[in-house]
Design a protein around this motif. Structure first.
Motif, PDB file in Angstrom:
ATOM      1  N   VAL A  85       0.838  -1.203   0.000  1.00 46.91           N
ATOM      2  CA  VAL A  85       0.000   0.000   0.000  1.00 46.91           C
ATOM      3  C   VAL A  85       0.867   1.245   0.000  1.00 46.91           C
ATOM      4  N   GLN A  86       1.897   1.260   0.835  1.00 46.47           N
ATOM      5  CA  GLN A  86       2.696   2.480   0.970  1.00 46.47           C
ATOM      6  C   GLN A  86       3.611   2.720  -0.225  1.00 46.47           C
ATOM      7  N   THR A  87       4.045   1.651  -0.882  1.00 45.52           N
ATOM      8  CA  THR A  87       4.962   1.839  -2.010  1.00 45.52           C
ATOM      9  C   THR A  87       4.243   1.942  -3.350  1.00 45.52           C
ATOM     10  N   SER A  88       2.937   1.782  -3.363  1.00 45.85           N
ATOM     11  CA  SER A  88       2.194   1.869  -4.624  1.00 45.85           C
ATOM     12  C   SER A  88       2.232   3.295  -5.174  1.00 45.85           C
ATOM     13  N   ASN A  89       2.332   3.406  -6.488  1.00 45.20           N
ATOM     14  CA  ASN A  89       2.294   4.725  -7.127  1.00 45.20           C
ATOM     15  C   ASN A  89       0.881   5.255  -7.269  1.00 45.20           C
ATOM     16  N   GLU A  90      -0.110   4.400  -7.008  1.00 43.41           N
ATOM     17  CA  GLU A  90      -1.491   4.841  -7.069  1.00 43.41           C
ATOM     18  C   GLU A  90      -1.950   5.297  -5.698  1.00 43.41           C
ATOM     19  N   ALA A  91      -2.940   6.156  -5.688  1.00 42.00           N
ATOM     20  CA  ALA A  91      -3.462   6.670  -4.429  1.00 42.00           C
ATOM     21  C   ALA A  91      -4.365   5.623  -3.800  1.00 42.00           C
ATOM     22  N   ILE A  92      -4.047   5.217  -2.557  1.00 42.76           N
ATOM     23  CA  ILE A  92      -4.842   4.241  -1.820  1.00 42.76           C
ATOM     24  C   ILE A  92      -5.238   4.852  -0.489  1.00 42.76           C
ATOM     25  N   PHE A  93      -6.509   4.723  -0.155  1.00 48.76           N
ATOM     26  CA  PHE A  93      -6.986   5.271   1.121  1.00 48.76           C
ATOM     27  C   PHE A  93      -7.994   4.309   1.738  1.00 48.76           C
ATOM     28  N   TYR A  94      -8.103   4.377   3.071  1.00 52.37           N
ATOM     29  CA  TYR A  94      -9.172   3.719   3.806  1.00 52.37           C
ATOM     30  C   TYR A  94     -10.048   4.820   4.368  1.00 52.37           C
ATOM     31  N   ALA A  95     -11.348   4.549   4.397  1.00 53.11           N
ATOM     32  CA  ALA A  95     -12.284   5.524   4.951  1.00 53.11           C
ATOM     33  C   ALA A  95     -13.386   4.790   5.690  1.00 53.11           C
ATOM     34  N   ASP A  96     -13.941   5.463   6.693  1.00 52.69           N
ATOM     35  CA  ASP A  96     -15.072   4.868   7.404  1.00 52.69           C
ATOM     36  C   ASP A  96     -16.361   5.149   6.644  1.00 52.69           C
TER      37      ASP A  96
ATOM     38  N   GLU B 114      -9.829   7.313 -12.102  1.00 47.77           N
ATOM     39  CA  GLU B 114     -10.663   6.134 -11.913  1.00 47.77           C
ATOM     40  C   GLU B 114     -10.647   5.766 -10.440  1.00 47.77           C
ATOM     41  N   LEU B 115     -11.817   5.455  -9.889  1.00 54.44           N
ATOM     42  CA  LEU B 115     -11.936   5.086  -8.482  1.00 54.44           C
ATOM     43  C   LEU B 115     -12.426   3.647  -8.397  1.00 54.44           C
ATOM     44  N   PHE B 116     -11.626   2.797  -7.737  1.00 54.33           N
ATOM     45  CA  PHE B 116     -12.038   1.436  -7.423  1.00 54.33           C
ATOM     46  C   PHE B 116     -12.421   1.412  -5.946  1.00 54.33           C
ATOM     47  N   LEU B 117     -13.638   1.013  -5.644  1.00 61.87           N
ATOM     48  CA  LEU B 117     -14.173   1.113  -4.292  1.00 61.87           C
ATOM     49  C   LEU B 117     -14.611  -0.262  -3.818  1.00 61.87           C
ATOM     50  N   ALA B 118     -14.215  -0.641  -2.600  1.00 64.34           N
ATOM     51  CA  ALA B 118     -14.634  -1.901  -1.997  1.00 64.34           C
ATOM     52  C   ALA B 118     -14.887  -1.673  -0.514  1.00 64.34           C
ATOM     53  N   SER B 119     -15.795  -2.450   0.064  1.00 69.81           N
ATOM     54  CA  SER B 119     -16.145  -2.293   1.481  1.00 69.81           C
ATOM     55  C   SER B 119     -15.748  -3.532   2.251  1.00 69.81           C
ATOM     56  N   TRP B 120     -15.546  -3.384   3.559  1.00 67.84           N
ATOM     57  CA  TRP B 120     -15.276  -4.502   4.449  1.00 67.84           C
ATOM     58  C   TRP B 120     -15.826  -4.163   5.820  1.00 67.84           C
ATOM     59  N   GLU B 121     -16.275  -5.215   6.512  1.00 66.82           N
ATOM     60  CA  GLU B 121     -16.962  -5.044   7.792  1.00 66.82           C
ATOM     61  C   GLU B 121     -16.044  -5.432   8.946  1.00 66.82           C
ATOM     62  N   THR B 122     -16.136  -4.669  10.026  1.00 69.28           N
ATOM     63  CA  THR B 122     -15.450  -4.982  11.282  1.00 69.28           C
ATOM     64  C   THR B 122     -16.434  -4.805  12.428  1.00 69.28           C
ATOM     65  N   ARG B 123     -15.969  -5.128  13.635  1.00 71.37           N
ATOM     66  CA  ARG B 123     -16.821  -4.910  14.798  1.00 71.37           C
ATOM     67  C   ARG B 123     -17.093  -3.435  15.019  1.00 71.37           C
TER      68      ARG B 123
ATOM     69  N   VAL C  81      -7.360   5.243  -6.273  1.00 68.66           N
ATOM     70  CA  VAL C  81      -7.557   6.311  -7.252  1.00 68.66           C
ATOM     71  C   VAL C  81      -6.387   6.280  -8.231  1.00 68.66           C
ATOM     72  N   ARG C  82      -6.703   6.215  -9.497  1.00 74.03           N
ATOM     73  CA  ARG C  82      -5.682   6.151 -10.534  1.00 74.03           C
ATOM     74  C   ARG C  82      -5.833   7.363 -11.447  1.00 74.03           C
ATOM     75  N   ASP C  83      -4.741   8.092 -11.614  1.00 71.91           N
ATOM     76  CA  ASP C  83      -4.730   9.242 -12.524  1.00 71.91           C
ATOM     77  C   ASP C  83      -4.751   8.721 -13.965  1.00 71.91           C
ATOM     78  N   ILE C  84      -5.798   9.059 -14.698  1.00 71.60           N
ATOM     79  CA  ILE C  84      -5.958   8.534 -16.061  1.00 71.60           C
ATOM     80  C   ILE C  84      -5.813   9.657 -17.090  1.00 71.60           C
ATOM     81  N   THR C  85      -5.039  10.677 -16.745  1.00 70.10           N
ATOM     82  CA  THR C  85      -4.828  11.765 -17.706  1.00 70.10           C
ATOM     83  C   THR C  85      -4.198  11.239 -18.984  1.00 70.10           C
ATOM     84  N   GLN C  86      -3.127  10.462 -18.833  1.00 73.73           N
ATOM     85  CA  GLN C  86      -2.466   9.909 -20.023  1.00 73.73           C
ATOM     86  C   GLN C  86      -3.381   8.940 -20.756  1.00 73.73           C
TER      87      GLN C  86
END
Length: 849
Positions: free
Chosen positions: A289-300, A375-384, A393-398
């Motif tokens: 996750v940290q070394t990826s050139n694409e933007a990766i985030f977690y959100a509630d 481009e936004l790829f979105l997935a959900s996951w459940e926790t307690r 998030v991928r920059d698709i300008t090119q």
């Protein structure tokens, strides 16, 4: 709900012990009221199992929970306020839970024993929570079991696959000094093996006095008894818990307790491995996750940022400190002036209806205020703690720029495709037309729907398909082929020059053919022919020659023409080509004597770029250009011996290699060879390879010289006069007087038809458009054959009589040609006038005057 937990007696175990064991147990447990089935309490595992809090569980009955039989009589553990209460196992998640369940009925019989057992089990449950340290967990379990059973020593060991001891985690000698000696014979090895084989506990209470564990100094420690409990996981023994030297004897109850200890130890080992694997997996995932050139985030679920990787920092310009805990709307807001643009918050509101593998296109904002498509790829996951989302998030300008360029290129291609003045088509792997351009529709006078889905046989007939199919199959094998062919369109013969290349998919697999066909009917050049397309001949020798040519035209074999220079070998080669199945293909001719030896190989076989000085680009040779047609190698004797060897290789394999090339190229061309020399003699003298001679001498067709077919000269003269008069723009075809024709027929013609053509052309120029006279032919008398005469030897006729008749014939013919002038006759015969008179007198002719 402390009131639901009361000790059944004053001297019993404390309530906290029961409740601690209840809550810490990994199995899903419920405390229920047997009569009503009302749930009095639920441990943490049961709450997780049903997704309810303990308070929500207490307002329900057993009948309201799926998977439990409300009619089943719960097992009574102890009395609660005068009411029987029972612990019910909702889900036996682990084998240890099943073992624990078996002991519950015995707990009420002896509370003191139950107290000790519950204390041990509580200690084991607590040990399970130390997931990261197996050594600590198993040590706590061992000591709890040792105390419960009453053993004074023992050890825990992990096993190899063959059940030999691999690693002794720790020993407990009970205070007696010990050393480890790997060569020491253990008298309890049989018990060790039995425990591993059966997966069940094994114990022995009576050992012979001579069987000792180990001599220690001068004293001896006696092994009184021992108990082996295998740690079983997935049906295999991975280790042993060994207890020894119990003051009393080991019992079956001790074996059951030891089995529970071993089950807890096996579970602790599995938990430690799972925890270790999870830690490694988490570390790898965090690194990715940290070394990826694409933007990766977690959100509630509210859209606030929980994780923000370095790729996101680079793409958006916001640091992790700036984004953690902040809403994601800052990177994809919904501007008021563009209602069609969707914000990222709206994606979170409708994420359940969005496929996780489907990228969502949106416009994102950087910290500096600039925008970019993404481009936004979105997935959900459940926790307690609730729902969380992972976003990439991928920059698709090119990509967008490439799509625009691709669209522009496609539009240009379509414009070229539709406006091209050549036939452009695509064929699939079954050689059926998949796409054709409008020009091809117009040329074939068929709409696109009548062409697409059909093959050449359906469109042009089996004869045309038989010529195009072999070429198409070669293209499907990866070759690029250029060829000429002809088809009948709307009743007329149309000649095409085709360029066909293989069509590949994204994986490089050939899936079809892309072809460009150019109509060359109006520009197709034929060789100038000295004869009509179907020659007229009265010469028996020429009739035989033409018969052999027509026979050779029915096959595809190599043909060798032999004969004098100018006798018509070039014409007969073209005649053979025009009457063969290759007549729609190209015809090329090369005079091997006219090509320098250092260029002959390049002319025949072609060359690659940089093959030699001046080879600035790749070039095809005549063999490749003759694809689907015929190549005439005139004066083949002039080829060098190395080039003869390369030509022989082509005739054997029908493949060539260009000069400077590294790959072979298949060529489908017919070879016709011609020479004015005696090839057999050339082979004898070492100037021609014998193997090539044998390969060429398949169909040897001798071409008779013109002097041996004098009967055809009048026909040839008429044909040449008509053609040359047109070329010289003479309005009327001149006539040829009898003497001129007679002189032409009596000439030797060492240059054959080529010389005859030159003589006629010179006579036409000198005649000024008038009749062709003898003088305008400019033929030397020395080259005249004179009149032909036939003599035969009669039965019973002597040689002297035959020679006399032959002399009479010669003299008579010479007198006739000289008009009776004896002086001219003597000159023609090469004798003096006096010798002629004596000869005539001796032959009984007129006197010699």
């Amino acid at each position: 709900m402390e009131e639901n937990w009361q000790s059944p007696s004053d001297n019993g175990p404390p309530v906290e012990l029961y409740r601690s064991l209840f809550q810490a147990n990994p199995a899903s447990l419920l405390l229920v009221e047997p009569d009503s089935g009302r749930i009095l309490d639920a441990n943490q595992a049961a709450c997780r199992h049903y997704g309810l809090s303990a308070g929500e569980m207490r307002v329900r009955t057993v009948a309201e929970l799926p998977g439990l039989d409300p009619n089943e009589k719960p097992r009574q553990l102890f009395d609660v306020s005068g009411r029987g209460a029972a612990v019910v196992c909702v889900e036996k998640e682990i084998e240890a839970a099943g073992r624990l369940d078996e002991t519950l009925p015995d707990l009420g019989s002896d509370l003191h024993t139950a107290h000790a057992r519950l204390t041990a089990l509580a200690e084991c449950s607590a040990a399970l929570r130390e997931q990261r340290d197996f050594d600590r967990s198993v040590k706590r379990i061992f000591h709890a079991g040792k105390k419960l059973i009453g053993a004074t020593s023992g050890y825990v060991v992990l096993l190899n696959p063959d059940w030999t001891e691999n690693e002794v985690l720790f020993p407990d000698s009970g205070g007696v000094p010990y050393t480890v000696d790997e060569s020491l014979a253990m008298p309890i090895q049989d018990l060790h093996t039995e425990a591993c084989l059966t997966g069940s506990p094994v114990f022995e209470n009576d050992f012979p006095d001579s069987r000792l564990i180990k001599p220690v100094s001068e004293e001896q420690t006696r092994l009184r008894n021992v108990l082996f409990a295998p740690m079983v996981l997935e049906g295999k023994a991975l280790g042993l818990i060994v207890l020894a030297n119990k003051p009393e004897k080991f019992t079956a109850e001790d074996a059951r307790s030891a089995t529970q200890l071993a089950d807890f130890a096996a579970l602790a080992w599995a938990n430690s491995r799972i925890s270790e694997a999870l830690e490694h997996s988490e570390a790898r995932l965090r690194s990715i996750v940290q070394t990826s050139n694409e933007a990766i985030f977690y959100a509630d679920s509210t859209g606030k940022t929980v994780l923000w990787n370095r790729g996101a920092e680079k793409i958006f310009g916001y640091s992790a400190d700036e984004m953690i805990g902040k809403p994601l709307n800052v990177i994809a807001p919904n501007p008021d002036d563009d209602p069609d643009r969707v914000s990222i918050a709206e994606f979170f509101a409708s994420w359940e209806s969005i496929p996780s593998d489907f990228p969502l296109e949106m416009i994102c904002h950087r910290k500096d205020g600039t925008e970019f498509p993404a481009e936004l790829f979105l997935a959900s996951w459940e926790t307690r703690d609730g729902s969380f989302f992972t976003g990439i998030v991928r920059d698709i300008t090119q990509k967008k720029q490439a799509e625009r360029r691709l669209q522009e290129s496609e539009e240009r291609f379509r414009a070229i495709f539709r406006s091209a003045r050549d036939c452009i088509f695509l064929k699939d792997a079954d050689l059926r037309y998949a796409l054709v351009n409008p020009f091809m529709e117009n040329l074939l006078e068929l709409p696109e729907q009548s062409i697409v889905g059909r093959d050449d046989e359906e469109l042009f007939g089996p004869e045309a398909a038989a010529r195009t199919r072999p070429v198409d199959l070669r293209v499907l094998e990866g070759e690029t082929v250029e060829t000429e062919h002809a088809i009948t369109v709307a009743g007329r013969r149309v000649f095409f020059f085709d360029l066909k290349v293989p069509l590949s998919d994204a994986e490089g697999k050939i899936v079809g053919i892309c072809g460009i066909s150019r109509d060359i009917t109006d520009r197709r050049h034929f060789l100038d022919l000295p004869f009509p397309s179907e020659p007229e001949t009265r010469s028996p020798e020429m009739m035989t020659c033409l018969s052999r040519v027509r026979m050779a035209a029915k096959s595809d074999s190599v043909v060798l023409f032999t004969g004098e220079s100018g006798s018509g070998k070039d014409y007969l080669s073209r005649y053979l080509h025009n009457h063969s199945e290759r007549s729609t293909g190209p015809f090329f001719s090369i005079n091997c004597a006219a090509v320098p030896s250092d260029l002959a190989e390049s002319e025949l076989f072609g060359h690659e770029q940089g093959a030699f000085t001046g080879a600035y680009r790749s070039s095809k040779g005549l063999l490749e250009l003759a694809e689907g047609g015929t190549l005439l190698l005139n004066e083949i004797c002039e080829l060098s011996l190395p080039l003869q060897a390369k030509l022989l290789t082509f005739l054997d394999t029908w493949s060539i290699m260009r000069v400077g090339g590294r790959k072979t190229i298949k060529v489908n061309a017919r070879i016709i060879a011609a020479t004015n020399r005696d090839l057999a003699k050339e082979v004898e003298e070492g100037r021609f390879r014998p193997d090539l001679y044998y390969r060429l001498n398949v169909l040897n067709i001798p071409v008779p010289p013109l002097r041996e077919r004098v009967e055809d000269i009048p026909t040839l003269v008429d044909e040449l006069v008509g053609r040359l008069a047109a070329d010289l723009q003479i309005p009327a075809i001149p006539e040829i007087d009898t003497l001129a024709m007679d002189k032409l027929c009596r000439y030797k013609w060492p240059g054959n038809v080529r010389e005859l053509r030159n003589v006629i052309e010179r006579a036409l120029i000198l005649s000024g458009g008038g009749p062709l006279q003898v003088d305008s032919l400019a033929l030397q008398d020395a080259g005249l054959l004179g009149e032909a005469a036939t003599f035969s030897l009669q039965p019973g006729q002597s040689l002297n009589v035959f020679i006399r008749d032959l002399k009479i014939g010669f003299v008579t013919e010479a007198l006739r040609c000289s008009g009776g002038n004896k002086s001219a006759t003597a000159r023609k015969l090469g004798i003096t006038r006096y010798s002629l008179a004596r000869l005539m007198k001796s032959l009984g002719l007129a006197d010699g005057t």
